[in-house]
Enzyme design. Structure first.
Site, short mmCIF file in Angstrom:
data_model
loop_
_atom_site.label_atom_id
_atom_site.label_comp_id
_atom_site.label_asym_id
_atom_site.label_seq_id
_atom_site.Cartn_x
_atom_site.Cartn_y
_atom_site.Cartn_z
N HIS A 137 4.10 1.28 2.03
CA HIS A 137 5.25 0.59 1.43
C HIS A 137 5.81 1.43 0.27
O HIS A 137 7.03 1.50 0.08
CB HIS A 137 4.84 -0.77 0.86
CG HIS A 137 4.29 -1.73 1.87
ND1 HIS A 137 2.98 -2.10 1.90
CD2 HIS A 137 4.90 -2.39 2.89
CE1 HIS A 137 2.78 -2.97 2.88
NE2 HIS A 137 3.93 -3.16 3.51
N ARG A 161 -3.73 -4.91 6.99
CA ARG A 161 -4.87 -5.50 7.72
C ARG A 161 -6.12 -4.62 7.68
O ARG A 161 -7.19 -5.08 8.08
CB ARG A 161 -4.48 -5.77 9.18
CG ARG A 161 -3.49 -6.93 9.31
CD ARG A 161 -3.26 -7.29 10.76
NE ARG A 161 -2.54 -8.55 10.88
CZ ARG A 161 -1.23 -8.65 11.10
NH1 ARG A 161 -0.48 -7.56 11.22
NH2 ARG A 161 -0.67 -9.84 11.20
N GLN A 179 8.80 -2.33 16.23
CA GLN A 179 9.57 -3.21 15.33
C GLN A 179 10.84 -2.49 14.85
O GLN A 179 11.94 -3.06 14.89
CB GLN A 179 8.69 -3.59 14.14
CG GLN A 179 9.45 -4.19 12.98
CD GLN A 179 8.53 -4.69 11.87
OE1 GLN A 179 7.94 -5.75 12.01
NE2 GLN A 179 8.41 -3.96 10.77
N VAL A 220 2.15 6.67 7.13
CA VAL A 220 1.31 7.18 6.03
C VAL A 220 -0.15 6.87 6.41
O VAL A 220 -0.47 5.75 6.81
CB VAL A 220 1.68 6.52 4.69
CG1 VAL A 220 0.80 7.04 3.57
CG2 VAL A 220 3.16 6.77 4.38
N HIS A 227 0.85 -1.19 0.00
CA HIS A 227 0.00 0.00 0.00
C HIS A 227 0.89 1.24 0.00
O HIS A 227 2.12 1.13 -0.06
CB HIS A 227 -0.96 -0.03 1.20
CG HIS A 227 -0.28 -0.26 2.52
ND1 HIS A 227 0.61 0.64 3.06
CD2 HIS A 227 -0.33 -1.31 3.38
CE1 HIS A 227 1.06 0.17 4.21
NE2 HIS A 227 0.52 -1.03 4.43
N GLN A 272 6.30 -15.14 12.67
CA GLN A 272 5.96 -13.95 13.45
C GLN A 272 4.46 -13.88 13.77
O GLN A 272 3.99 -12.92 14.36
CB GLN A 272 6.44 -12.68 12.77
CG GLN A 272 5.71 -12.27 11.50
CD GLN A 272 6.37 -11.09 10.81
OE1 GLN A 272 7.42 -11.21 10.21
NE2 GLN A 272 5.76 -9.92 10.91
N GLN A 311 7.15 3.92 10.52
CA GLN A 311 6.95 4.28 11.94
C GLN A 311 5.66 3.69 12.52
O GLN A 311 5.51 3.62 13.74
CB GLN A 311 6.93 5.81 12.09
CG GLN A 311 6.92 6.27 13.54
CD GLN A 311 6.43 7.68 13.70
OE1 GLN A 311 6.90 8.57 12.98
NE2 GLN A 311 5.50 7.90 14.62
O1 PAF Z 1 6.69 -5.09 8.83
C1 PAF Z 1 6.56 -6.14 8.17
O2 PAF Z 1 5.90 -6.20 7.13
C2 PAF Z 1 7.23 -7.41 8.66
O3 PAF Z 1 7.22 -7.49 10.05
C3 PAF Z 1 8.66 -7.59 8.11
C4 PAF Z 1 9.59 -6.51 8.60
C5 PAF Z 1 8.63 -7.60 6.60
C6 PAF Z 1 9.23 -8.94 8.58
O4 PAF Z 1 8.46 -10.01 8.15
#
Ligand code: PAF
Length: 281
Positions: free
Chosen positions: A37, A187, A153, A176, A34, A61, A148
């Site tokens: 990214h 999501r 993370q 964003v 989106h 994860q 952010q």
């Molecule tokens: O932020 C994400 O999309 C994920 O946590 C990442 C950093 C690609 C790791 O799978």
């Protein structure tokens, strides 16, 4: 643009690129790209010779009851976006190659990972740091880009890079939002119309908390109380946490002095949403 699925091939391409002193800008993603990214990819394009985007929905994860199976996957649309943004390589490995049956090595940043989202997703950040280290070892980027929205993370990855002496710069770019203020997330696709409307309350409460702080309210607990009261007006939102903390350590702040991170996580229908705001005085 080249789509690479083979781990060894990607690694060998990146080794060659690094040996010719080309800088590699890397945007790790789980796909369903989106505008958030896109902003990261554009920054990578502007500042590096080569841009690599990874698309891999990382199973480790996700918790056992989380949305791994339902997580949106749309490789065709993602590839079109990457092509348009002049990405050089998209790395899209197979799960069995990233995690062979006997895979048994994990990377952890335990203190930061226990806080905020870690209280509700106990193995999440261990899964993130493990895949990010694997991707860093394959891609060997000069700069890696994170948003952010996932502040915790990005902080954990910055810490991991420092602790493990990776020669990689971690860039964290601002959240964003859509035109109504909702932080963009893959999501958000899970939200019904009513749930979407309710979700707008999250960024609104963060903005109101910021106004409150600008008007002199510096007590962390009072700000949390204010946000919770505001969010609870929306019955569709189930709060996981609201915290006012130090952006460098994620420790709770009693009285805001120079800077603070206000972070929220909540469930709205099937979606788990997070949002935050950085306060600098
Ligand atoms: O932020 C994400 O999309 C994920 O946590 C990442 C950093 C690609 C790791 O799978």
């Amino acid at each position: 643009m080249k789509l690479i699925t083979d781990v060894k091939k990607m690694q060998s391409i990146c080794n060659d690129l690094r040996s010719t002193k080309k800088t590699i800008g890397f945007v790790p993603t789980m796909g369903a790209l989106h505008q958030g990214h896109i902003t990261l990819i554009e920054a990578a394009r502007q500042n590096n010779d080569i841009v690599i985007v990874s698309i891999f929905v990382n199973p480790i994860q996700f918790g056992p009851k989380e949305d791994f199976a339902q997580y949106p996957r749309n490789l065709k649309a993602d590839l079109e976006i990457c092509e348009r943004l002049r990405v050089d390589f998209v790395f899209h490995p197979e799960e069995r190659d990233m995690y062979p049956k006997d895979f048994d090595t994990f990377v952890e940043v335990p203190q930061f990972s226990k806080k905020l989202c870690g209280r509700f997703r106990p193995s999440h950040f261990r899964g993130v740091t493990t895949i990010v280290v694997k991707l860093f070892n394959i891609i060997k980027p000069s700069i890696a880009y994170f948003g952010q929205k996932d502040y915790q993370q990005a902080l954990i990855i910055q810490k991991m890079v420092r602790d493990l002496n990776y020669d990689i710069r971690i860039e964290m770019l601002p959240i964003v939002r859509d035109s109504k203020g909702l932080a963009l997330s893959s999501r958000n696709q899970y939200l019904s119309e009513d749930e979407y409307k309710a979700s707008l309350n999250l960024s609104q409460s963060l903005n109101q908390a910021k106004d409150l702080i600008n008007n002199g309210e510096l007590d962390g607990l009072k700000i949390i109380e204010y946000i919770i009261t505001h969010i609870k007006k929306e019955p569709l939102i189930k709060i996981e946490y609201v915290e006012v903390c130090d952006p460098k350590t994620l420790m709770p702040i009693k009285k805001i002095e120079d800077e603070a991170l206000i972070a929220i996580a909540a469930r709205v229908g099937r979606a788990r949403l997070i949002d935050n705001i950085l306060i600098r005085r």
